[in-house]
Scaffold this active site. Sequence first.
Site: not given
Length: 260
Positions: A105-107
Amino acid sequence: MSHHPDSVRINKAISDSGFTSRRKADTLIEQGHVTINGTVATLGDRVMPEDEVRVKGKLITENDTDVYIALNKPVGITCTTDRRVEGNVVDFIGHEERIFHVGRLDKPSEGLLLMTNDGDIVNKILRAGNKHEKEYIVTVDRPINQDFIKRMSNGVPILDTVTKKCEVEQLSRFVFRIVLVQGLNRQIRRMCEYLGYNVTALKRIRIMNITLGDLKVGEWRDLTKKEIEGLLDATEESKNIPQAQRNQNASTGGRRRRRG
């Protein structure tokens, strides 16, 4: 030299128990801190499940506690097991078992992230194909129209491919819900950008049979028995994909990589 099929090397037995890494186990064995049934172990010794292994007198038991965790990942936490990265998800949870994340899950995204110490399940989930549904709530920077919803759901050209058809539903003026079965790099953000929208918030609310529910941001919980069973059921069939189809999957996978 033939080994009993149930026996494992002592360093593997120690690392499987979650006690420490295999390398550290080797050091402990070399220093004479490990015993098998009361006898000091040497490197390369093998143990059976019923053997009593102790490290510095402390009993290590075969790690039967598979950990499956649902985390509501906050924005700014990075999905990596590299502890040198500030804000890495492993240190954020601080679990006593060595756990890792399933998928990413992207930052700048938040929401549901699965964490586990079960290495097999990770590969199974990532191979579960169309069963591997992930659902997101996305907020964009300008009003959504029907054309946007239609184009998002029919497929958008990004990363040298066209995204698979998917379910998209408008929830309010700036917010939509999307269900993906593929996980291209920053897929939703790229799809929106292609259509001239910028994502201002992205939250994952479901992975397969597991939903975020009312888990607060930054909190985590163990999966229920039912959730784990559902997860394992959905991934069981991933082994039985016919070979021809698997080859086809492999060949399409290659086209997704960005060219030079």
